[in-house]
Design an enzyme around this catalytic site. Structure first.
Site, PDB file in Angstrom:
ATOM      1  N   HIS A  72      -6.725 -23.562  21.145  1.00 55.52           N
ATOM      2  CA  HIS A  72      -5.414 -24.202  21.231  1.00 55.52           C
ATOM      3  C   HIS A  72      -5.205 -25.003  19.953  1.00 55.52           C
ATOM      4  CE1 HIS A  72      -5.909 -23.925  25.860  1.00 55.52           C
ATOM      5  NE2 HIS A  72      -5.179 -22.910  25.407  1.00 55.52           N
ATOM      6  N   GLU A  75      -5.511 -28.818  19.565  1.00 56.53           N
ATOM      7  CA  GLU A  75      -6.754 -29.449  20.020  1.00 56.53           C
ATOM      8  C   GLU A  75      -7.827 -29.244  18.944  1.00 56.53           C
ATOM      9  OE1 GLU A  75      -7.598 -27.723  23.853  1.00 56.53           O
ATOM     10  OE2 GLU A  75      -5.555 -28.109  24.592  1.00 56.53           O
ATOM     11  N   HIS A 179     -12.461 -27.560  23.353  1.00 57.44           N
ATOM     12  CA  HIS A 179     -11.072 -27.910  23.657  1.00 57.44           C
ATOM     13  C   HIS A 179     -10.889 -29.419  23.594  1.00 57.44           C
ATOM     14  CE1 HIS A 179      -9.740 -23.972  25.656  1.00 57.44           C
ATOM     15  NE2 HIS A 179     -11.016 -23.773  25.366  1.00 57.44           N
ATOM     16  N   GLU A 283     -14.513 -29.654  26.942  1.00 56.03           N
ATOM     17  CA  GLU A 283     -13.372 -30.540  26.686  1.00 56.03           C
ATOM     18  C   GLU A 283     -13.948 -31.847  26.140  1.00 56.03           C
ATOM     19  OE1 GLU A 283     -10.134 -29.859  27.261  1.00 56.03           O
ATOM     20  OE2 GLU A 283     -10.123 -28.147  28.630  1.00 56.03           O
TER      21      GLU A 283
END
Length: 454
Positions: A72, A75, A179, A283
């Site tokens: 992404h 990110e 991420h 993440e």
């Protein structure tokens, strides 16, 4: 050890990223190799840096592992962490014995940015939202892979096509996808046949993180362990503290992907089901695109986790599959009994499988060879070495066309699929066929939810 010189804690655009990778490759030719797996829609190279003591050729018996960052575009903390990881590896090889062991025994492939076009339109300091998340055609690349549970009709994109081709050519054992937008290690499955169980309620779809059930793989114990390795070596993740009061907290800093929120077309499920590669989603920042002055702290938080996670490729079982003459058998299919997602040997007959301590049976198949079952034990201290010899299929005279025996009398094992996959639950097709208005609402809210969190 502190990070070495030559790489500041700032965000690097694509030209700067390319210059750094090329300069590193030139400076450390015995430890690095730079290659491109393809180009983005706008023509930017998808660079991969191999870091290893044997960077230009596969080391027999040594596993290939990978990190993928910036799928992404908005990110980018992972993108910068991977650049610093490269720098740390090459500058510490001669002084850090752990790094030396890791690079001597592993080929590490690092793709810092899978979505350079999205990054180019993202804005520093933007913690939420979707600007830059998608590729230049507006596709979410982490919803663009084939999906086991539901047919994914989204048109394939150059970036995802490049990654699919890449992982089809290299037998990756372990992988992490970086991420931002939360602080958690998420493991497969990301999708589930009943992910739309609350599709009749838009509110339920929006907050399905609180109602979704886990979707567990046959290797749930291993994937949880890998997630815990990252979370516990991270400075904060294992505390399980929520990023915001309105967002979920994760026990021990890990979660099953579907239990958090189900998604279709994710990269980690594709790696696992299609190729047997243990991939988890990392993440690593509550803010998707935090200010650059925070990058040094993110590196301090993630450095040990990034290194220790890769070393897990050396846990479990590894070995070779041979014919009676001692020649390697390529593309032999292997499945651990009771675990219905399998894997294959390389062209050198090698295989690896991450497993926790215990007793196991491996089922080994190859075309023109009789199948074989082998028992083995996994211990904590070191990987189990297991070499398997398959015998050619035997000719059975006077029998034809019955029970796996061809009319000519040659025993033929049941054809082995290219990749083992768990049996599809009977309700999966029904769940995937819902294309009504509430499905549309649910998908839209899923997208909004993704933009807010990860």
């Amino acid at each position: 050890m502190p990070d070495s010189q030559n790489l500041d804690f700032v965000y690097h655009d694509h030209e700067e990223l390319t210059r750094f990778l090329r300069a590193t490759s030139a400076r450390y030719p015995n430890l690095t190799a730079l290659y491109s797996i393809g180009k983005s829609i706008q023509g930017r190279d998808l660079w991969v840096m191999v870091v290893s003591s044997s960077p230009y050729e596969h080391m027999i018996g040594k596993p290939d592992v990978k990190y993928v960052g910036n799928i992404h575009g908005n990110e980018p903390v992972g993108r910068e962490m991977l650049l610093h990881l490269i720098q740390y590896f090459v500058s510490s090889y001669s002084s850090d014995q752990y790094v030396k062991w890791l690079l001597d025994n592993t080929r590490i492939h690092i793709l810092p940015t899978m979505n350079p076009d999205g990054y180019a339109v993202s804005k520093e300091g933007t913690c939420d939202g979707g600007q830059g998340r998608y590729n230049a055609r507006g596709f979410d690349l982490n919803r663009n892979f084939p999906d086991y549970f539901k047919q994914n009709n989204k048109r394939g994109q150059p970036e995802t096509d490049a990654v699919k081709d890449w992982i089809s050519k290299i037998q990756f054992v372990l992988s992490g996808s970086l991420h931002g937008g939360a602080l958690v290690a998420s493991y497969p499955y990301d999708n589930t046949p009943n992910s739309r169980i609350c599709r009749s309620s838009a509110l339920c779809a929006m907050f399905q993180t609180y109602s979704a059930a886990p979707s567990l793989t046959p290797d749930d114990d291993v994937l949880k362990h890998l997630s815990l390795v990252y979370a516990r070596n991270h400075a904060k993740m294992s505390r399980g503290v929520a990023c915001k009061s309105a967002t979920p907290a994760f026990e021990n800093g890990i979660t099953n992907g579907a239990a958090w929120y189900p998604l279709t077309g994710g990269m980690q499920d594709y790696n696992y089901v299609w190729y047997g590669c243990m991939e988890i989603t990392l993440e690593i920042s509550c803010c998707k695109f935090p200010p650059a002055y925070e990058l040094k702290k993110y590196w301090e938080d993630n450095q040990l986790s990034l290194i220790k996670f890769l070393a897990e490729a050396h846990r479990g079982v590894q070995g070779f599959v041979f014919d009676p003459a001692g020649m390697p058998i390529e593309r032999a299919s292997i499945k651990i009994k009771g675990r219905d997602v399998g894997f294959q040997t390389t062209k050198y007959g090698e295989f690896w499988r991450i497993l926790l301590p215990g007793y196991y049976k491996a089922e080994v198949f190859a075309e023109s060879f009789a199948p074989r079952e082998v028992e083995f034990v996994i211990v904590e201290q070191h990987p189990t070495l297991l070499n398997v010899t398959l015998q050619p299929s035997k000719r059975i005279e006077g029998i034809g066309g019955i029970g796996g025996v061809s009319p000519g009398g040659m025993y033929r094992p049941i054809p082995v699929p290219q990749h083992y996959r768990p049996q599809m639950p009977p309700y999966a097709a029904a769940a995937s066929s819902d294309n009504g208005i509430f499905s549309t609402i649910s998908n839209g809210l899923n997208s909004l939810y993704s933009n807010i969190f990860g």
